[in-house]
Write a protein that holds these residues in place. Structure first.
Motif, PDB file in Angstrom:
ATOM      1  N   PRO A 167       0.738  -1.198  -0.008  1.00  0.00           N
ATOM      2  CA  PRO A 167      -0.045  -0.010   0.153  1.00  0.00           C
ATOM      3  C   PRO A 167       0.824   1.382  -0.054  1.00  0.00           C
ATOM      4  O   PRO A 167       2.047   1.311   0.347  1.00  0.00           O
ATOM      5  CB  PRO A 167      -0.985  -0.186   1.459  1.00  0.00           C
ATOM      6  N   ASP A 169       0.050   4.270   1.306  1.00  0.00           N
ATOM      7  CA  ASP A 169       0.202   4.838   2.865  1.00  0.00           C
ATOM      8  C   ASP A 169      -0.491   4.399   3.834  1.00  0.00           C
ATOM      9  O   ASP A 169      -1.124   3.052   3.568  1.00  0.00           O
ATOM     10  CB  ASP A 169      -0.324   6.433   2.480  1.00  0.00           C
ATOM     11  N   ALA A 172      -4.140   3.542   2.926  1.00  0.00           N
ATOM     12  CA  ALA A 172      -4.536   2.308   2.168  1.00  0.00           C
ATOM     13  C   ALA A 172      -4.065   0.923   2.729  1.00  0.00           C
ATOM     14  O   ALA A 172      -4.590  -0.079   2.428  1.00  0.00           O
ATOM     15  CB  ALA A 172      -3.303   2.525   0.908  1.00  0.00           C
ATOM     16  N   GLU A 175      -7.248  -0.367   4.464  1.00  0.00           N
ATOM     17  CA  GLU A 175      -8.077  -0.871   3.524  1.00  0.00           C
ATOM     18  C   GLU A 175      -7.564  -2.139   2.765  1.00  0.00           C
ATOM     19  O   GLU A 175      -8.513  -2.984   2.815  1.00  0.00           O
ATOM     20  CB  GLU A 175      -8.476   0.038   2.654  1.00  0.00           C
ATOM     21  N   GLN A 176      -6.424  -2.410   2.753  1.00  0.00           N
ATOM     22  CA  GLN A 176      -5.746  -3.526   2.123  1.00  0.00           C
ATOM     23  C   GLN A 176      -5.956  -4.649   3.034  1.00  0.00           C
ATOM     24  O   GLN A 176      -6.047  -5.591   2.698  1.00  0.00           O
ATOM     25  CB  GLN A 176      -4.375  -3.206   1.629  1.00  0.00           C
ATOM     26  N   LYS A 197      -8.722  -2.774  11.043  1.00  0.00           N
ATOM     27  CA  LYS A 197      -8.190  -1.541  10.415  1.00  0.00           C
ATOM     28  C   LYS A 197      -7.444  -0.747  11.434  1.00  0.00           C
ATOM     29  O   LYS A 197      -6.558  -0.408  11.277  1.00  0.00           O
ATOM     30  CB  LYS A 197      -9.296  -0.498   9.862  1.00  0.00           C
TER      31      LYS A 197
END
Length: 293
Positions: A167, A169, A172, A175-176, A197
């Motif tokens: 990712p 940042d 990201a 979310e990944q 998260k």
């Protein structure tokens, strides 16, 4: 380095020590008078993947629990100079070296022997530890793991999720992480996206090093199959595995249990490649049964 934290569950201490020629960061839970229990985490995962509440449940059962960052993860030493291993090239270190890290940490803790629990790659390290240091293992618990990567290859979807590009940042990364666990996690249990998260954000803040994960993966792929040597063990052993694990399919757990004389295999319907909160009481009960002998 030594920092003490307190939450609603318990007090735990973060410490960094020199061990096996590197620095290892660890945290301890419970009374030092308890049964020593070492938790080893998996590929690219930091010690915080062992949830504080889960560690607290183990501590409540009379264990002195220690979780730690493997080399190339979290706040322990990273092998930046080794770069990113090329496809098919030599690994900068093997699982056996990571097992020796655990032995070095035990030396620093003053533990002659311990109950050793590993998840995923951590289970592989725990197996290697038991092979290399059998006199230091009071019991061995291998969770969602395998004695060799060729024994139980991952599904294409699981491998694709694991090998996603890094990712860009923190947001990201969070979310990944949800997308990855949606693929490799437990289909029989509700996905806690907010917890995933939050933990991914904490991990990113502690250390973000995709190259370190690549080096760990090279260690997995470069290490020998352990079945023959596991057959020579004489330690109480427990194997826990999800029946719906797409990353390390159930054959990995079955092969581990078959290789270790007298090992007990416990499988869970609907469990994938994670540790569902609903199963924590059962995991703790099984591990405690083993450590109490």
């Amino acid at each position: 380095m030594r920092d003490e934290y307190q939450n609603d569950i318990l007090v735990f201490v973060t410490t960094s020590v020199a061990a096996n020629g590197i620095d290892i960061t660890y945290e301890s839970f419970g009374s030092p008078e308890g049964r020593p229990l070492l938790l080893i985490m998996g590929l690219g995962a930091q010690m915080i993947q062992w949830d504080e509440e889960f560690c607290g449940l183990l501590a409540e059962q009379g264990h002195h629990v220690v979780r730690f960052d493997n080399r190339d993860a979290g706040l322990s030493t990273h092998f930046h100079d080794a770069g990113v291993p090329g496809r098919g090239g030599p690994a900068p270190y093997l699982l056996e070296d990571m097992a020796d890290d655990a032995a070095g940490l035990m030396d620093a803790l003053g533990w002659t022997a311990a109950h050793v629990v590993g998840a995923s790659m951590g289970g592989m390290i725990a197996q290697a530890f038991a092979i290399r240091h059998p006199d230091r293992v009071l019991s061995l618990t291998s969770i969602m793991s395998t004695p060799g990567p060729a024994v139980a290859p991952p599904s294409q979807a699981a491998m694709a999720a694991l090998m996603s590009p890094p990712p860009a940042d923190r947001a990201a990364a969070m979310e990944q992480s949800v997308r990855t666990w949606s693929v490799i996690g437990s289909p029989g249990y509700e996905l806690d996206a907010e917890l995933i998260k939050e933990r991914a954000g904490r991990a990113y803040d502690r250390c973000f090093d995709p190259a370190g994960t690549a080096r760990q993966l090279a260690a997995i792929n470069g290490s020998p199959d352990r079945r023959e040597k596991l057959a020579g063990l004489h330690v109480p052993a427990l194997v826990l595995h999800g029946e719906a694990d797409p990353l390390v399919p159930p054959a990995g757990g079955q092969a581990t249990a078959e290789a270790i004389p007298g090992a007990r295999l416990v499988t869970y319907p609907g469990m994938g490649h994670d540790l569902p909160r609903a199963l924590w009481p059962d995991f703790v009960a099984e591990i405690t049964k083993l450590t109490k002998g």
